[in-house]
Design an enzyme around this catalytic site. Structure first.
Site, short mmCIF file in Angstrom:
data_model
loop_
_atom_site.label_atom_id
_atom_site.label_comp_id
_atom_site.label_asym_id
_atom_site.label_seq_id
_atom_site.Cartn_x
_atom_site.Cartn_y
_atom_site.Cartn_z
N SER A 232 -16.13 0.64 2.60
CA SER A 232 -16.09 -0.69 3.17
C SER A 232 -16.92 -1.68 2.34
CB SER A 232 -16.57 -0.64 4.63
OG SER A 232 -16.30 -1.85 5.30
N ASP A 326 -5.19 -0.27 7.05
CA ASP A 326 -6.54 -0.84 7.15
C ASP A 326 -6.43 -2.28 7.65
OD1 ASP A 326 -9.11 -1.77 6.84
OD2 ASP A 326 -9.27 -1.29 4.71
N HIS A 360 -9.26 1.91 8.72
CA HIS A 360 -10.33 1.50 7.81
C HIS A 360 -11.35 2.60 7.55
CE1 HIS A 360 -12.92 -1.21 5.63
NE2 HIS A 360 -13.91 -1.01 6.46
#
Length: 421
Positions: A232, A326, A360
């Protein structure tokens, strides 16, 4: 039914590493009778995660989840670890939290009669994070804050910086589990931990340089270069480190952005400004969650290129892991752009692993799925995307790829004492 004759077994042992599969098996049941299996854990925040599945005993009165299909519940079909990856939080939008890796995560497994609901048998799986002999050191070296994991054995071992800090703080499970594979792993904190600022006004790349220099200088770490593992927002910082710092051989970016975000990044006299989100691109789903997938502006536009990390300067190998579902941002597009940038500069140093229905958060294997949760930078609950089963399969595949990638580019790990437990 004589409940005392019913046995619930967790094989090969009730105690195992968190990233290892187990076999759940029931014996002593009435043949062909329905039985419900339930799993439960409580994370370090006190959030309860649960899953359940319906089975039917075979002609010998057994249920082996590695062979028998679930007929309903949290998942269906033959899913040997379904009771683990399918666990969902009782508190909506909660992400599994494990702060203290010195204690195991306890997963309670119960078998109940499908007819009466009576408890037939139960057992607890202790899922640990550190092998026997692992050395865990709380670090305060110069400015560096974090935890260093040194595996048992003679070494020296390849070194890796693990940057897993979602919304600040420090998360150790991934770093400790990777260290079990024969790596010295530095779980690096960089904001919201101890005396590090909770809301920094800039990313200071010299702090990360100090961390790389420190890890490379440890006597247990073999060179010449180290690896970086990111996810991330920390993926961007990993790209910045790879672009500007020396001594990095292999970088893994899990659902990362190729541009700087949130706050400016400083390195010596260089400043990379952040992209500013386009607020009108944020959508609200039917369930009331924010979908921020399109919030970042087009990174290919000339006016936004000043925020891109100059990865063409990097001399390391890259592995980009991207989830096509995502909803935090367009990680698949960013990986495609990163590959194009490198190839345009004559570099074929990037591999991309793509996972079609994953969300994600690609975690270590058997971590509960997180389709939505509180986003610290947004200040609200957002959707992260993905489907539970596809996400679980992606995590399993990626964990193997990460190990193979680091083995290829940091050198093989020492096998001495690594097969204990």
């Amino acid at each position: 039914m004589a409940y005392s004759q019913i046995r619930l077994k967790i094989l090969p042992s009730v105690r195992c590493l968190f990233d290892k599969p187990v076999q759940v098996k029931l014996e002593g049941l009435i043949p062909h009778k329905p039985v419900e299996l339930r799993s439960k854990l409580v994370d370090d925040r006190g959030v309860i995660f649960k899953a359940s599945a319906l089975y039917k005993a075979d002609e010998t009165g057994q249920v082996d989840v590695c062979r028998a299909p679930s007929l309903g519940g949290s998942y269906t079909g033959v899913e040997p670890m379904g009771l683990f990856w399918a666990m969902a939080p009782e508190t909506p939008h909660s992400k599994f939290l494990k702060k203290n890796v010195l204690s195991p995560t306890l997963v309670e497994i119960e078998a109940l009669s499908g007819d009466t609901g009576h408890l037939l048998a139960s057992e607890t799986n202790e899922r640990i994070y550190m092998k026997e002999g692992m050395n865990r050191i709380l670090l305060q070296e110069g400015r560096i804050k974090g935890v260093l994991f040194i595996p048992p054995g003679n070494g020296p071992f390849p070194g890796i910086v693990d940057m897993y800090t979602l919304g600040g703080g420090l998360t150790e499970p991934r770093a400790s589990l990777l260290a079990n594979k024969g790596y010295v792993v530095l779980a690096l904190a960089y904001h919201g931990f101890q005396d590090l600022p909770k809301n920094p006004t800039k990313w200071d790349l010299e702090y990360f340089e100090e961390a790389v220099t420190y890890l490379r200088g440890r006597p247990e770490v073999k060179g010449p270069g180290i690896g970086i593992l990111s996810i991330s927002q920390s993926g961007g910082l990993a790209l910045a480190m790879s672009s500007f710092l020396s001594g990095i051989s292999a970088t893994v970016c899990v659902n990362a952005c190729i541009a700087n975000i949130l706050i400016p990044l400083h390195y010596k006299d260089i400043v990379i400004p952040p992209l500013s989100p386009v607020m009108e691109n944020i959508k609200i789903t039917e369930s009331g969650l924010l979908d921020i997938r399109n919030a970042l502006p087009d990174t290919s536009l000339e006016k936004n290129r000043v925020s891109l990390f100059p990865i063409e300067r990097a001399s390391c190998q890259f592995l980009f892991a991207v989830s096509e579902d995502d909803h935090n941002w367009k990680s698949a597009l960013f990986a495609k752009q990163a590959a194009a940038t490198l190839r345009n500069h004559g570099k074929e140093c990037i591999k991309v692993a793509t996972y079609p229905k994953a969300g994600h958060f690609l975690e270590v294997p058997y971590m509960p799925f997180c389709p939505s949760g509180f986003h610290a930078a947004v200040g609200n609950v957002v959707m992260f995307g993905g489907e539970a089963k596809a996400n679980s399969e992606a995590q399993l595949d990626l964990w193997e790829r990460v190990q193979e990638f680091f083995k290829s580019h940091l050198g093989p790990v020492s096998e001495s004492r690594l097969n204990k437990l």
